[in-house]
Structures are given as C-alpha cells and as structure tokens.
Design a protein around this motif. Structure first.
Motif, PDB file in Angstrom:
ATOM      1  N   ALA A 143      83.523 154.027  75.542  1.00  0.00           N
ATOM      2  CA  ALA A 143      83.209 153.577  74.592  1.00  0.00           C
ATOM      3  C   ALA A 143      82.460 153.970  73.050  1.00  0.00           C
ATOM      4  N   ARG A 144      81.857 155.274  73.225  1.00  0.00           N
ATOM      5  CA  ARG A 144      81.566 156.191  72.384  1.00  0.00           C
ATOM      6  C   ARG A 144      82.610 156.252  72.021  1.00  0.00           C
ATOM      7  N   ALA A 145      83.052 157.053  72.322  1.00  0.00           N
ATOM      8  CA  ALA A 145      84.714 157.609  71.308  1.00  0.00           C
ATOM      9  C   ALA A 145      84.889 156.314  70.551  1.00  0.00           C
ATOM     10  N   THR A 146      85.274 155.323  71.187  1.00  0.00           N
ATOM     11  CA  THR A 146      85.762 154.158  70.680  1.00  0.00           C
ATOM     12  C   THR A 146      85.073 153.793  69.100  1.00  0.00           C
ATOM     13  N   LEU A 147      83.449 153.433  69.203  1.00  0.00           N
ATOM     14  CA  LEU A 147      82.513 153.346  67.969  1.00  0.00           C
ATOM     15  C   LEU A 147      82.387 154.529  66.544  1.00  0.00           C
ATOM     16  N   GLY A 148      82.789 155.584  67.513  1.00  0.00           N
ATOM     17  CA  GLY A 148      83.235 156.691  66.360  1.00  0.00           C
ATOM     18  C   GLY A 148      83.897 156.960  65.520  1.00  0.00           C
ATOM     19  N   GLN A 149      84.957 156.552  66.542  1.00  0.00           N
ATOM     20  CA  GLN A 149      86.242 156.498  65.882  1.00  0.00           C
ATOM     21  C   GLN A 149      87.423 155.619  64.952  1.00  0.00           C
ATOM     22  N   SER A 150      86.810 154.302  65.716  1.00  0.00           N
ATOM     23  CA  SER A 150      87.561 153.091  65.115  1.00  0.00           C
ATOM     24  C   SER A 150      87.057 152.247  64.485  1.00  0.00           C
ATOM     25  N   GLY A 151      85.778 152.664  63.837  1.00  0.00           N
ATOM     26  CA  GLY A 151      85.193 151.507  63.026  1.00  0.00           C
ATOM     27  C   GLY A 151      84.402 150.270  64.286  1.00  0.00           C
ATOM     28  N   LEU A 152      85.012 150.132  64.696  1.00  0.00           N
ATOM     29  CA  LEU A 152      84.308 148.893  65.853  1.00  0.00           C
ATOM     30  C   LEU A 152      82.799 149.029  65.691  1.00  0.00           C
ATOM     31  N   VAL A 155      80.692 146.976  71.610  1.00  0.00           N
ATOM     32  CA  VAL A 155      81.897 146.713  72.565  1.00  0.00           C
ATOM     33  C   VAL A 155      80.873 146.828  73.435  1.00  0.00           C
ATOM     34  N   ALA A 156      81.678 145.211  74.586  1.00  0.00           N
ATOM     35  CA  ALA A 156      80.767 145.489  75.340  1.00  0.00           C
ATOM     36  C   ALA A 156      81.655 146.241  76.667  1.00  0.00           C
ATOM     37  N   ILE A 157      80.340 146.630  77.899  1.00  0.00           N
ATOM     38  CA  ILE A 157      81.498 146.597  79.063  1.00  0.00           C
ATOM     39  C   ILE A 157      80.537 146.404  80.257  1.00  0.00           C
ATOM     40  N   ARG A 237      79.607 138.964  71.227  1.00  0.00           N
ATOM     41  CA  ARG A 237      81.037 139.327  70.315  1.00  0.00           C
ATOM     42  C   ARG A 237      80.939 140.085  70.022  1.00  0.00           C
ATOM     43  N   PRO A 238      81.982 140.516  71.147  1.00  0.00           N
ATOM     44  CA  PRO A 238      82.474 142.614  70.966  1.00  0.00           C
ATOM     45  C   PRO A 238      83.912 141.754  70.323  1.00  0.00           C
ATOM     46  N   GLN A 239      83.858 143.704  70.361  1.00  0.00           N
ATOM     47  CA  GLN A 239      85.444 143.847  69.728  1.00  0.00           C
ATOM     48  C   GLN A 239      86.427 143.951  70.824  1.00  0.00           C
ATOM     49  N   LEU A 240      85.786 144.970  71.179  1.00  0.00           N
ATOM     50  CA  LEU A 240      86.752 145.261  72.895  1.00  0.00           C
ATOM     51  C   LEU A 240      86.275 145.062  74.075  1.00  0.00           C
ATOM     52  N   LEU A 279      87.701 136.396  72.758  1.00  0.00           N
ATOM     53  CA  LEU A 279      86.576 136.843  71.551  1.00  0.00           C
ATOM     54  C   LEU A 279      86.592 138.414  70.663  1.00  0.00           C
ATOM     55  N   CYS A 280      88.336 138.416  71.302  1.00  0.00           N
ATOM     56  CA  CYS A 280      88.880 140.429  70.901  1.00  0.00           C
ATOM     57  C   CYS A 280      90.245 140.057  70.660  1.00  0.00           C
ATOM     58  N   ASP A 281      91.037 139.468  70.511  1.00  0.00           N
ATOM     59  CA  ASP A 281      92.239 139.423  70.293  1.00  0.00           C
ATOM     60  C   ASP A 281      93.148 140.173  71.970  1.00  0.00           C
ATOM     61  N   GLY A 282      91.989 139.799  73.012  1.00  0.00           N
ATOM     62  CA  GLY A 282      93.113 140.049  74.256  1.00  0.00           C
ATOM     63  C   GLY A 282      92.805 141.758  74.651  1.00  0.00           C
ATOM     64  N   ARG A 283      91.834 142.073  74.100  1.00  0.00           N
ATOM     65  CA  ARG A 283      91.904 143.503  73.803  1.00  0.00           C
ATOM     66  C   ARG A 283      90.337 143.717  74.672  1.00  0.00           C
ATOM     67  N   LEU A 284      91.392 144.224  75.930  1.00  0.00           N
ATOM     68  CA  LEU A 284      90.892 145.176  77.671  1.00  0.00           C
ATOM     69  C   LEU A 284      91.099 145.604  78.545  1.00  0.00           C
ATOM     70  N   VAL A 285      90.433 146.528  78.482  1.00  0.00           N
ATOM     71  CA  VAL A 285      90.384 148.035  79.104  1.00  0.00           C
ATOM     72  C   VAL A 285      89.682 148.268  80.662  1.00  0.00           C
TER      73      VAL A 285
END
Ligand SMILES: [Zn+2]
Length: 342
Positions: A143-152, A155-157, A237-240, A279-285
């Motif tokens: 989650a932290r890497a995503t927020l740092g690098q992707s511009g999102l 993020v919801a966990i 409204r998470p983006q991921l 909510l987020c174009d199906g982006r699910l991990v």
C-alpha cells in the motif's frame, strides 16, 4: 483480462515442521490449484524482493536489521510464536515484493486482479515489531509503495483474517490516504481491534474495526460485510482495494473460533470483487495471510480465485443448521457510531 498469481518456491525455506505456519500451507494451496484445473487460466508472475526503501517506508530499520541478522546467523525466535530461519529474510522480502508486484501488475493493466500467494504472512508485523508469525507487513509495504509511486491518493485495505491486523492498523493509523477495515474474532490474539479504534489525527475515521462473536458463520459475515465494510468502502471511494486474505475464520481452522464455510469465503470475496468493480475499475489484490487447516486453506483460496476469474461464488448451499450468533445489534451500533458510516 487475466487474473495473476504471484508465488515463489523460496517461501518454503521459511518453515518449522512443529509450527502451524509452515511450508506445507503453500504446498496445499498449490495442490488444490492443480486439482482445480484453474492453473492454465491464471497468469503466473515471478515476484522480486521488496527493496530496502520499500520496506523502510513502513518499517523501522532496527526491525529489518534484526530479522536479516538473525537469518544470517542461522535463525532463532523473535517471540514464542514467531520464528526465523536462515532463509527467512529472503522469504520475507520476497513476500513483500510479491504484494508490491501484484499491485504493480494490476495498476499497469497487465492483469485485471491478482492474488499474492505468500509466506510468511504479514498483517501482525507493526512498523517496529515482528510478531504473530509475521516478519514484514507485506500488504502495508504494497500500500505504501503504491501511494508513493503511482499517484493514487486513496487505497483501502480489508482484512478478513480471523485475527486483527494490528500491524497494518498501526502502519496507517494516522494516515487518511489508507482506509483499514478489519473483521476479526474477539477476544482473540493479538487483543487489539476494538470498535473504538478508529484512527487518529487527520485520519480519525479511516480505521474501521468490527470485532465479531465466536462461531459466526456465512450468514453473519455476509450481513456484517454488506452493512458495514462495503458501505465504508463506498464512502471512502478507494482507487485500489487490497485484501488481507486470511482463511483462519474457516469452520475447520484449528486456530480460529469461527464457522465460515468455503462457500462463505467465496461469497465474501464476491462482495469485495463487486465493490472493486463499482468503485475502482475492478482493481483488486488479495494477499495471503493466515489459514491453518490445509484442506480448508487450499479449497478456500481456489474458491477466491474462481471469483477473481469472474466465475462467481457458485451456488449458495443450504443454510447452516446451527444458530449463528446474532450480529444485528452490533451492525446497528457500528453504523450509528462510526464517523464514516453515520
Ligand atoms: Zn490469522
């Protein structure tokens, strides 16, 4: 678009035959996957180790140095529950890297969704403390890497492991960019995760804990998720959407006091899959956490993967014949009192 899985044979180097969190867990998952016939439809991606910078974005250097050094000296015990072998540092950094890689694959459009099938689990590891079988917090690093690098920006966990994800909560307790939702049995290890723990500072509503009564099964879990967790996701409204996928709430699990069935896990995964689609174009991990009955773990992971592939959760079995604890009042209290749901 495809569903990806990320796993690695080197996770097996972190094992202890006398411990429930041992290499056979992923062996069981792999056997269940082979038997399911799903493997040809899954995109298999090789994880890379998380970088030190990615790990340091969540963890204190003293924790990382302790685990790395203990492994380099042949291993040992961090506490009564949490062991290190000479291969544990490699396994732990690969597990965190697999979670990061799963997110990268989804965000780049390489796959629609992904499941990081990793060991050791991560959600109990706090920024400064390895504990509860966990050395590094895989999902928090991702989650932290995503927020740092992707511009999102959001993020919801969601953590459906039977134990509270205390480490993940600690990592984001004052971070309003991450919504952390956990359902867990209470009272149970590690003892945290009261409903009153909702976040701090500017993040006063971005932690949602729903502690659950023992023996809760499919009906109760679905009610809790539909009425609290999914509503919280809609508000945030998470983006991921990331999921700490722990299968120790299964009725057959030796550590968890709950009664979810394999089908219940599939339906839970479907709710999260539908929320991600909405909510987020199906982006699910999904990132694997606990689950200690080998047959239940293998079957439930396969059931979740069928949902990720778009097959749905399968037919709903007849309702359980026993009486589940009633969570109606609990749900009403959570809806009335949590700032994100009011
Ligand atoms: Zn657990």
């Amino acid at each position: 678009m495809a569903t990806a899985i990320l796993t690695d044979a080197r996770f097996a180097g972190h094992t202890n035959p006398r411990h429930v969190e041992r290499a056979e867990r992923l062996t069981a998952v792999n056997h269940a996957l082979d038997a399911s016939g799903l493997r040809p439809r899954l995109q298999s991606l090789s994880p890379r180790p998380a970088t030190r910078a990615e790990l340091l974005a969540v963890h204190q250097p003293t924790l990382l140095d302790l685990v790395e050094r203990m492994a380099s000296f042949g291993g040992g015990h961090i506490d009564g529950d949490t062991y290190v072998t000479e291969a544990s540092w490699e396994a732990a950094t690969l597990a965190a890297g697999a979670a990061v890689g799963a997110v990268e694959a989804v965000l780049s459009g390489q796959c629609a969704n992904a499941f990081a099938l990793v060991r050791p689990p991560g959600h109990h590891a706090t920024p400064g403390q390895a504990m509860g079988f966990c050395l590094v917090n895989n999902i928090a690093v991702a989650a932290r890497a995503t927020l740092g690098q992707s511009g999102l920006q959001r993020v919801a966990i969601v953590d459906f492991d039977v134990h509270h994800g205390n480490g993940t909560q600690d990592a984001f307790y004052d971070d309003s960019a991450v919504l952390f939702c956990s359902t867990h049995a209470a009272p149970l290890y590690p003892g945290t995760g009261a409903f009153s723990e909702m976040g701090s500072g500017l993040a006063k509503s971005t932690t949602l804990n729903v502690p659950l009564p023992y023996y809760l099964g499919d009906t109760g879990y679905m009610h809790v998720y539909e009425q609290t967790i999914i509503l919280a996701l809609r508000r945030f409204r998470p983006q991921l959407l990331l999921v700490s996928a722990g299968y120790d709430a299964h009725g057959d699990d030796p550590l968890g006091p709950m009664s979810l069935s394999t089908s219940g896990y599939a339906r839970l995964t479907q709710l999260l899959y539908d929320a991600a689609a909405e909510l987020c174009d199906g982006r699910l991990v999904l990132v694997l956490e606990g689950g200690y009955d080998l047959d239940a773990l293998g079957a439930s992971v396969v059931a979740s993967l069928r949902v990720l592939l778009g097959e749905g959760p399968g037919p709903t079995p007849h309702p359980a014949t026993y009486h589940e604890p009633d969570v109606g009042q609990l749900v009403e209290r959570v809806k009335a009192q949590h700032p994100l749901l009011r």
